[in-house]
Design a protein around this motif. Structure first.
Motif, PDB file in Angstrom:
ATOM      1  N   LEU A 207       0.814  -1.205   0.000  1.00  0.00           N
ATOM      2  CA  LEU A 207       0.000   0.000   0.000  1.00  0.00           C
ATOM      3  C   LEU A 207       0.851   1.260   0.000  1.00  0.00           C
ATOM      4  O   LEU A 207       0.369   2.336   0.352  1.00  0.00           O
ATOM      5  CB  LEU A 207      -0.934   0.003   1.219  1.00  0.00           C
ATOM      6  N   ALA A 208       2.102   1.134  -0.433  1.00  0.00           N
ATOM      7  CA  ALA A 208       3.019   2.277  -0.372  1.00  0.00           C
ATOM      8  C   ALA A 208       3.636   2.544  -1.742  1.00  0.00           C
ATOM      9  O   ALA A 208       4.855   2.448  -1.914  1.00  0.00           O
ATOM     10  CB  ALA A 208       4.108   2.028   0.664  1.00  0.00           C
ATOM     11  N   VAL A 212      -1.002   4.227  -5.409  1.00  0.00           N
ATOM     12  CA  VAL A 212      -1.891   4.175  -4.246  1.00  0.00           C
ATOM     13  C   VAL A 212      -2.099   5.567  -3.674  1.00  0.00           C
ATOM     14  O   VAL A 212      -3.222   5.946  -3.301  1.00  0.00           O
ATOM     15  CB  VAL A 212      -1.325   3.212  -3.187  1.00  0.00           C
ATOM     16  N   GLU A 213      -1.049   6.362  -3.609  1.00  0.00           N
ATOM     17  CA  GLU A 213      -1.193   7.735  -3.101  1.00  0.00           C
ATOM     18  C   GLU A 213      -2.149   8.538  -3.969  1.00  0.00           C
ATOM     19  O   GLU A 213      -2.930   9.352  -3.472  1.00  0.00           O
ATOM     20  CB  GLU A 213       0.178   8.410  -3.037  1.00  0.00           C
ATOM     21  N   LEU A 214      -2.101   8.322  -5.285  1.00  0.00           N
ATOM     22  CA  LEU A 214      -3.043   9.002  -6.176  1.00  0.00           C
ATOM     23  C   LEU A 214      -4.475   8.619  -5.843  1.00  0.00           C
ATOM     24  O   LEU A 214      -5.359   9.489  -5.752  1.00  0.00           O
ATOM     25  CB  LEU A 214      -2.727   8.639  -7.628  1.00  0.00           C
ATOM     26  N   LEU A 215      -4.739   7.334  -5.637  1.00  0.00           N
ATOM     27  CA  LEU A 215      -6.105   6.904  -5.318  1.00  0.00           C
ATOM     28  C   LEU A 215      -6.552   7.442  -3.966  1.00  0.00           C
ATOM     29  O   LEU A 215      -7.728   7.778  -3.787  1.00  0.00           O
ATOM     30  CB  LEU A 215      -6.188   5.375  -5.343  1.00  0.00           C
ATOM     31  N   ARG A 216      -5.630   7.523  -3.016  1.00  0.00           N
ATOM     32  CA  ARG A 216      -5.989   8.101  -1.721  1.00  0.00           C
ATOM     33  C   ARG A 216      -6.444   9.557  -1.885  1.00  0.00           C
ATOM     34  O   ARG A 216      -7.416   9.986  -1.261  1.00  0.00           O
ATOM     35  CB  ARG A 216      -4.801   8.024  -0.759  1.00  0.00           C
ATOM     36  N   HIS A 305      -5.653   1.133 -15.166  1.00  0.00           N
ATOM     37  CA  HIS A 305      -4.743   1.614 -14.134  1.00  0.00           C
ATOM     38  C   HIS A 305      -4.595   3.120 -14.252  1.00  0.00           C
ATOM     39  O   HIS A 305      -4.454   3.661 -15.352  1.00  0.00           O
ATOM     40  CB  HIS A 305      -3.371   0.956 -14.281  1.00  0.00           C
ATOM     41  N   PHE A 306      -4.640   3.802 -13.115  1.00  0.00           N
ATOM     42  CA  PHE A 306      -4.510   5.257 -13.058  1.00  0.00           C
ATOM     43  C   PHE A 306      -3.194   5.608 -12.365  1.00  0.00           C
ATOM     44  O   PHE A 306      -2.875   5.064 -11.304  1.00  0.00           O
ATOM     45  CB  PHE A 306      -5.682   5.875 -12.291  1.00  0.00           C
ATOM     46  N   SER A 307      -2.450   6.535 -12.953  1.00  0.00           N
ATOM     47  CA  SER A 307      -1.202   7.006 -12.364  1.00  0.00           C
ATOM     48  C   SER A 307      -1.034   8.477 -12.717  1.00  0.00           C
ATOM     49  O   SER A 307      -1.731   8.999 -13.590  1.00  0.00           O
ATOM     50  CB  SER A 307      -0.005   6.191 -12.874  1.00  0.00           C
TER      51      SER A 307
END
Length: 453
Positions: A207-208, A212-216, A305-307
Motif C-alpha cells: 500500500l506504499a 496508491v497515493e493518487l487513489l488516496r 490503471h490510473f497514475s
C-alpha cells in the motif's frame, strides 16, 4: 428522454427488452471484481455511426439486428443479468445471470446523417446513447442499454450505454464487435473471458506506491459542481505525423498517444505555469497486455490503471510534456498495478467484507485516458465496407478539471497513425480549446462543431 426544441430530433419510438436466444443455466452468477467496484461512480456511453451504404450492404434492419444481438448475448450471460447485493457476498455486487435481458430503444433521427454532422452538437450526440439510471429497485434495472437510431437517409447510429462497474471501454467495444461478428455469421475473434479473480488482491499487500497515493487523494477529493462541455478533434495520419515531427528533437520516441496527450495537457495547463512550477496529469490505460501474465483482450470487467505524471510545462512546453509522459509510461512497473488492487481491496469493511464506497476515478483532476488500442473500427456487420464511419465515447460523471480521451480514428489508405481526441471541460474553458491556434494549426477536423443550443 429527448429534449425540447432543437434537440428533439432524436425520438425514441419503442422501448423493449431483449434476452439471449438460449437460456442461461439456472443459478449462474458472476461476482464483480475489486476494480469493478472501484468504477461504480461512472457510466460509459458509446455511439457507432454506420452510413446508409454500410447499412444496406450488411442488412442492418432492426429485426435482423435484434436476432443477431440475441444470439451474441448467449456468449455474454452477465450482460443480460441483473445486479444484486446478497448478504452471503458481504453486500457486494453480484450479477445474477437470469436472462432478464438487455434494454433496447428503437429511435428515429429527424434529418440525414449529413445534416447531423453539419448541425448537431456534442450534447445532442448523447441522445443517441440514452440510458436510464438505476431506480429504487436495482434488480429491475438493466445495466446495459442498446439504442438503434435510424436517420432519414437510411444510416444508423448504434448506441450502447452501461454501468462502468460492469465493463471498461475495451469490453463494451468488443461486445459491439461480437454483435457484428454474429450478424455476419463470422467467428467471434475476441470472445468474452469471464474470470473476475484474475485481478484480485494479493495475500501480502503493498500500500506504499505512487499509484496508491493518487487513489488516496482521489478518495478524499470531490469535483465542484460545474457544467461540462465536449469537443471532438479528428487528427488524420498526416496530422499525427506532423505532431511527431515537431516533437522529434525533444521526444524522438513519442507515440501518437504521447504526442496528443502532451499537446492537450500543455495547451490546457501551460498558461497556469507561466510563473514556473510543475503541473500534474492523471493517466489511465488498459493493463490487459501490460502484465507479465497478460490477459486476453476479451477479459470481461475493468482492467484500467490510473497514475500521475508531473512536468513543468512553462519551461518544457509541448516537448517537455511529451517526454515526461513517455518516460512515466515506460517506468510504471507491474507492482504499481497490483498495489492499486491491493489498496481498493483494503478498503473493505473488516466486519462485513463490504467494499468501500466508490469515488470519482476519472477526475476531479485533469485526466487523460489512452484508449487508442480499442477495436472500434473492426465492429463491422457485413463482409466489406461496412465498418462504422465514426465511433464516439463518453464517460458519465467525469466532472472536474477535464477528461481527455485519445481514441482510434477511421482507417486511412495513407497510414494508421490517425487518432480521435474527445475532450470534456468546464464550459468556460471549452471555447478556448476549440479555437486554440496551436491545435488547429496541426489540421484536425472538429466534429459536431455546431454552437450549442
Amino acid at each position: 428522454m429527448a429534449r425540447e426544441g432543437k434537440k428533439n430530433r432524436v425520438n425514441v419510438l419503442v422501448k423493449s427488452t431483449l434476452s439471449a436466444s438460449l437460456p442461461v443455466k439456472p443459478g449462474k452468477t458472476y461476482p464483480l471484481a475489486t476494480l469493478d467496484h472501484a468504477m461504480a461512480h461512472h457510466s460509459l456511453h458509446l455511439v457507432f455511426y454506420y452510413p446508409a451504404a454500410a447499412v444496406a450492404a450488411a442488412g442492418m434492419g432492426r429485426e435482423p439486428l435484434r436476432v443477431s444481438l440475441s444470439e451474441v448475448l448467449v456468449h455474454y450471460p452477465a450482460v443480460g443479468g441483473r445486479l444484486t447485493r446478497p448478504a452471503e457476498a458481504g453486500g457486494n455486487w453480484v450479477v445474477r445471470c437470469n436472462d432478464a435481458g438487455m434494454r433496447v430503444l428503437d429511435a428515429q433521427v429527424r434529418g440525414t446523417m449529413e445534416d447531423w454532422w453539419r448541425t448537431a452538437t456534442p450534447e445532442e450526440e448523447k441522445e443517441l446513447a440514452q440510458w436510464e439510471t438505476t431506480g429504487e429497485d436495482v434488480f429491475l434495472w438493466s445495466p446495459f442499454t442498446v439504442q438503434i437510431s435510424e436517420f432519414e437517409c437510411g444510416g444508423l447510429a448504434i448506441g450502447l450505454s452501461c454501468a462502468h462497474m460492469y465493463a471498461d471501454p475495451m469490453c463494451v467495444t468488443l461486445l459491439v464487435k461480437a454483435w457484428g461478428d454474429a450478424h455476419r455469421r463470422a467467428c467471434i475473434v475476441h470472445p468474452p473471458f469471464f474470470h473476475s479473480p484474475a485481478l484480485r488482491a494479493r495475500p501480502t499487500p503493498n500500500l506504499a506506491t505512487a499509484s496508491v497515493e493518487l487513489l488516496r487523494r482521489k478518495a478524499s477529493s470531490a469535483a465542484a459542481p460545474a457544467a461540462m462541455s465536449t469537443a471532438t478533434f479528428r487528427f488524420s495520419d498526416q496530422s499525427v505525423r506532423r505532431c511527431l515531427a515537431q516533437l522529434r528533437p525533444s521526444c524522438p520516441d513519442a507515440a501518437p498517444f504521447v504526442a496528443l496527450a502532451a499537446l492537450f495537457w500543455w495547451r490546457l495547463k501551460g498558461s497556469a505555469t507561466a510563473s514556473g512550477g510543475p503541473q500534474s496529469l492523471t493517466l489511465c490505460r488498459d493493463i490487459r497486455k501490460l502484465l507479465d501474465a497478460p490477459l486476453p483482450h476479451g477479459f470481461f470487467g475493468n482492467a484500467l490503471h490510473f497514475s500521475a505524471v508531473t512536468a513543468d510545462l512553462a519551461d518544457g512546453g509541448w516537448g517537455g510534456a511529451a517526454e515526461a509522459i513517455r518516460a512515466h509510461l515506460d517506468g510504471v512497473e507491474e507492482e504499481e498495478v497490483w498495489s492499486t488492487i491491493d489498496w481498493v481491496e483494503s478498503r473493505r469493511d473488516p466486519a462485513t467484507e463490504t467494499h468501500g464506497e466508490a469515488f470519482q476515478m476519472y477526475g476531479p483532476e485533469l485526466t487523460c485516458a489512452c484508449l487508442d488500442n480499442l477495436f472500434s473500427y473492426s465492429a463491422a456487420f457485413g463482409a466489406e465496407a461496412t465498418a462504422p464511419s465514426h465511433v464516439a465515447y463518453h464517460v458519465g460523471a467525469a466532472e472536474g478539471e477535464g477528461l481527455i480521451l485519445v481514441l482510434p480514428a477511421p482507417p486511412e489508405q495513407e497510414g494508421t497513425l490517425g487518432r480521435t481526441v474527445t475532450v470534456s471541460l468546464p464550459q468556460d474553458q471549452m471555447d478556448k480549446i476549440r479555437h486554440d491556434p496551436v491545435i488547429l494549426d496541426l489540421g484536425p477536423t472538429v466534429l459536431l462543431n455546431s454552437p450549442s443550443a
